[in-house]
Design an enzyme around this catalytic site. Structure first.
Site, PDB file in Angstrom:
ATOM      1  N   HIS A 255      -1.876 -12.821   0.019  1.00  0.00           N
ATOM      2  CA  HIS A 255      -0.962 -13.957   0.230  1.00  0.00           C
ATOM      3  C   HIS A 255      -1.652 -15.059   1.032  1.00  0.00           C
ATOM      4  CE1 HIS A 255       2.858 -12.202  -1.335  1.00  0.00           C
ATOM      5  NE2 HIS A 255       2.159 -11.085  -1.179  1.00  0.00           N
TER       6      HIS A 255
ATOM      7  N   TYR B 252      -1.409  -4.676   7.306  1.00  0.00           N
ATOM      8  CA  TYR B 252      -1.313  -6.059   7.802  1.00  0.00           C
ATOM      9  C   TYR B 252      -2.080  -6.197   9.113  1.00  0.00           C
ATOM     10  CZ  TYR B 252       2.361  -6.915   4.302  1.00  0.00           C
ATOM     11  OH  TYR B 252       3.058  -7.056   3.129  1.00  0.00           O
TER      12      TYR B 252
HETATM   13  C1  HEM Z   1       0.617  -1.000  -0.397  1.00  0.00           C
HETATM   14  C2  HEM Z   1       1.397  -2.075  -0.309  1.00  0.00           C
HETATM   15  C3  HEM Z   1       0.978  -3.379   0.308  1.00  0.00           C
HETATM   16  C4  HEM Z   1      -0.200  -3.756   0.892  1.00  0.00           C
HETATM   17  C5  HEM Z   1      -1.474  -2.933   1.066  1.00  0.00           C
HETATM   18  C6  HEM Z   1      -0.040  -5.128   1.328  1.00  0.00           C
HETATM   19  C7  HEM Z   1      -1.019  -5.868   1.980  1.00  0.00           C
HETATM   20  C8  HEM Z   1      -0.850  -7.127   2.523  1.00  0.00           C
HETATM   21  C9  HEM Z   1      -1.761  -7.794   3.412  1.00  0.00           C
HETATM   22  C10 HEM Z   1      -3.121  -7.231   3.867  1.00  0.00           C
HETATM   23  C11 HEM Z   1      -1.228  -9.002   3.742  1.00  0.00           C
HETATM   24  C12 HEM Z   1      -1.828 -10.058   4.675  1.00  0.00           C
HETATM   25  C13 HEM Z   1      -1.390  -9.778   6.128  1.00  0.00           C
HETATM   26  C14 HEM Z   1      -1.886 -10.789   7.138  1.00  0.00           C
HETATM   27  O1  HEM Z   1      -3.095 -11.064   7.231  1.00  0.00           O
HETATM   28  O2  HEM Z   1      -1.035 -11.317   7.902  1.00  0.00           O
HETATM   29  C15 HEM Z   1       0.041  -9.096   3.044  1.00  0.00           C
HETATM   30  C16 HEM Z   1       0.893 -10.167   3.085  1.00  0.00           C
HETATM   31  C17 HEM Z   1       2.122 -10.217   2.468  1.00  0.00           C
HETATM   32  N1  HEM Z   1       2.761  -9.211   1.774  1.00  0.00           N
HETATM   33 FE1  HEM Z   1       2.014  -7.392   1.424  1.00  0.00          FE
HETATM   34  N2  HEM Z   1       1.218  -5.558   1.006  1.00  0.00           N
HETATM   35  C18 HEM Z   1       1.879  -4.528   0.387  1.00  0.00           C
HETATM   36  C19 HEM Z   1       3.190  -4.513  -0.056  1.00  0.00           C
HETATM   37  C20 HEM Z   1       4.050  -5.582  -0.003  1.00  0.00           C
HETATM   38  C21 HEM Z   1       5.433  -5.536  -0.395  1.00  0.00           C
HETATM   39  C22 HEM Z   1       6.174  -4.296  -0.903  1.00  0.00           C
HETATM   40  C23 HEM Z   1       5.936  -6.787  -0.182  1.00  0.00           C
HETATM   41  C24 HEM Z   1       7.350  -7.289  -0.363  1.00  0.00           C
HETATM   42  C25 HEM Z   1       8.424  -6.512  -0.283  1.00  0.00           C
HETATM   43  C26 HEM Z   1       4.857  -7.618   0.332  1.00  0.00           C
HETATM   44  C27 HEM Z   1       4.950  -8.959   0.661  1.00  0.00           C
HETATM   45  C28 HEM Z   1       3.985  -9.672   1.344  1.00  0.00           C
HETATM   46  C29 HEM Z   1       4.150 -11.051   1.755  1.00  0.00           C
HETATM   47  C30 HEM Z   1       5.342 -11.965   1.478  1.00  0.00           C
HETATM   48  C31 HEM Z   1       2.993 -11.383   2.465  1.00  0.00           C
HETATM   49  C32 HEM Z   1       2.670 -12.716   3.139  1.00  0.00           C
HETATM   50  C33 HEM Z   1       3.145 -12.671   4.583  1.00  0.00           C
HETATM   51  C34 HEM Z   1       2.824 -13.962   5.290  1.00  0.00           C
HETATM   52  O3  HEM Z   1       3.269 -15.018   4.813  1.00  0.00           O
HETATM   53  O4  HEM Z   1       2.113 -13.904   6.309  1.00  0.00           O
HETATM   54  N3  HEM Z   1       3.738  -6.845   0.436  1.00  0.00           N
HETATM   55  N4  HEM Z   1       0.259  -7.948   2.319  1.00  0.00           N
END
Ligand code: HEM
Length: 309
Positions: free
Chosen positions: A28, A298
Site C-alpha cells: 500500500h 506491519y
Molecule cells: C497476510 C496478510 C497481510 C499482510 C502480510 C499485509 C501486509 C501489509 C504491510 C507490510 C503493509 C504496510 C505497513 C506499513 O508500512 O505501515 C500493509 C498495509 C496495508 N494493508 Fe495489509 N497485509 C495483509 C492483510 C491485509 C488485510 C486483510 C487488509 C484489509 C482487511 C489489509 C489492508 C491494508 C491497508 C489498507 C494497508 C495500508 C495502511 C496504511 O495506509 O498505512 N491488509 N499491509
C-alpha cells in the site's frame, strides 16, 4: 507466526515482488492522507462500550491507498484499494480500522499470502510474472480465488470517495455488561459506489485518485456510514476469505466524515503504522490467523521505513 511463516519472511517476499522504495511502506505504498471525524450511534453503543460510540465527535486521521508495493501503480489497476483509520478517542486511547474495498481477503492463512508474493515475483527474463507459476498458485490455493474473482469482476472505483471499504475480519464487540457479539463492519459511501467503466479503465490517466479526493473534500464533507453485520452462532470468525450468509442483522454504528485530504508526504498519516490490532476497550480481535499476522508484518515494514530503509 503461521507454523513456519514469519513476518520478516513475508515482508521480504513483498520486497522481492515489488522492490524496495527506501523510507516507504512495503505494501500500500501509493496513498493519500486525509483527516476528519467520526460520530457513533446509540445502536453501535448497544454492542460495544468503546468510546467510539459515545455520540461525541472523535477526530480521525485517514489514509487511502492502492495495494501493492509499486509507487507508480496506475489508479486503474484492478487491485485493492485501502482505507485506514486512526480514531483518537476522548480518553487518549486509539482505535484503528484498516480496510479494503473487497468483502473478503485472498488468503485464509499467511502461507497463502507468502506463496502469492512468490508466484507473482517478476521473472528476470521478461520483467513479468510467470503465468505458469500463477496458474500453479491458483490451483493449489483455493482460498485466494474469491477475492481474485471479486477484483476481476468489479472495476476499481472512480474516486476513493465512491468506494465501500470492508473490515473483512470478524471482530468481537463487547458491551457494558461484558457481553460479546461477533461483528463484521463496512463503510458505505454516502456519495454512492461508482466504478470505472471498461472504457474508462483504458482512457483514464495513471494518477487521478488523489486529486479527485482532494477536490471532492474541498467541495464539502465526504461521508460514509459505518454498518455492522451482526454474526450468529456458527458464522465463521476466523476465515476472512468467506462471507457470512445473507440476511444477518444490519446496524448503523456511526458516520465517518472526511473534511480534507492531501498528498501523503509530510502529512499526518505518513508516519502512522495502521496496525489493525490497535484497539480500545469494547472491541477485540478474533483468532483469525490473518488478522493476528498483520500486526507483526506491519511492524517489520514500519521499522524499515522509519529507519529510511
Ligand atoms: C497476510 C496478510 C497481510 C499482510 C502480510 C499485509 C501486509 C501489509 C504491510 C507490510 C503493509 C504496510 C505497513 C506499513 O508500512 O505501515 C500493509 C498495509 C496495508 N494493508 Fe495489509 N497485509 C495483509 C492483510 C491485509 C488485510 C486483510 C487488509 C484489509 C482487511 C489489509 C489492508 C491494508 C491497508 C489498507 C494497508 C495500508 C495502511 C496504511 O495506509 O498505512 N491488509 N499491509
Amino acid at each position: 507466526a503461521d507454523g513456519e511463516v514469519a513476518a520478516d519472511q513475508v515482508v521480504a517476499a513483498i520486497e522481492g515482488t515489488f522492490g524496495v522504495t527506501p523510507g516507504e511502506r512495503r505494501n500500500h505504498i501509493k496513498g493519500t492522507c486525509a483527516v476528519g471525524e467520526f460520530v457513533g450511534t446509540t445502536e453501535g453503543a448497544a454492542y460495544s462500550s468503546s468510546k467510539l460510540f459515545s455520540g461525541k465527535p472523535v477526530p480521525v486521521v485517514a489514509r487511502f491507498s492502492l495495494s501493492g508495493g509499486n509507487p507508480k501503480a496506475p489508479d486503474t489497476a484492478k487491485s485493492g484499494r485501502g482505507m485506514a483509520l486512526q480514531f483518537k478517542l476522548p480518553d487518549g486511547g486509539l482505535q484503528h480500522m484498516t480496510m479494503l474495498n473487497t468483502p473478503i481477503f485472498g488468503a485464509a492463512q499467511p502461507r497463502t499470502f507468502l506463496d502469492l508474493m512468490i508466484a507473482t515475483k517478476p521473472d528476470p527474463a521478461t520483467g513479468k510474472p510467470d503465468p505458469e507459476k500463477i496458474k500453479a498458485f491458483k490451483a493449489s490455493h483455493p482460498d485466494n480465488l474469491a477475492q481474485a474473482d471479486f477484483l476481476a469482476n468489479n472495476n476499481p472505483p472512480t474516486s476513493y470517495a465512491n468506494s465501500a471499504y470492508w473490515g473483512i475480519h470478524t471482530f468481537k464487540f463487547i458491551d457494558r455488561a461484558k457481553k460479546t457479539t461477533p461483528v463484521r463492519w463496512r463503510f458505505v459511501p454516502q456519495d454512492g459506489e461508482k466504478r470505472l467503466s471498461d472504457d474508462e479503465l483504458k482512457s483514464s490517466p495513471p494518477n487521478f485518485l488523489e486529486q479527485a479526493l482532494i477536490e471532492r473534500a474541498k467541495h464539502g464533507p465526504v461521508r460514509w456510514n459505518m454498518m455492522l453485520t451482526i454474526g450468529v452462532a456458527g458464522d465463521t470468525e476466523d476465515n476472512p476469505t468467506v462471507t457470512w450468509p445473507e440476511g444477518r442483522k444490519q446496524v448503523n454504528a456511526g458516520t465517518l466524515t472526511i473534511s480534507s485530504a492531501s498528498p501523503q508526504k509530510g502529512a499526518e498519516c505518513e508516519k502512522i503504522n495502521f496496525d489493525p490490532l490497535v484497539m480500545a476497550d469494547g472491541i477485540a480481535p478474533t483468532n483469525d490467523p490473518i488478522l493476528l499476522f498483520r500486526s507483526p508484518a506491519y511492524a517489520v515494514s514500519f521499522a524499515k521505513r522509519l529507519g529510511e530503509k
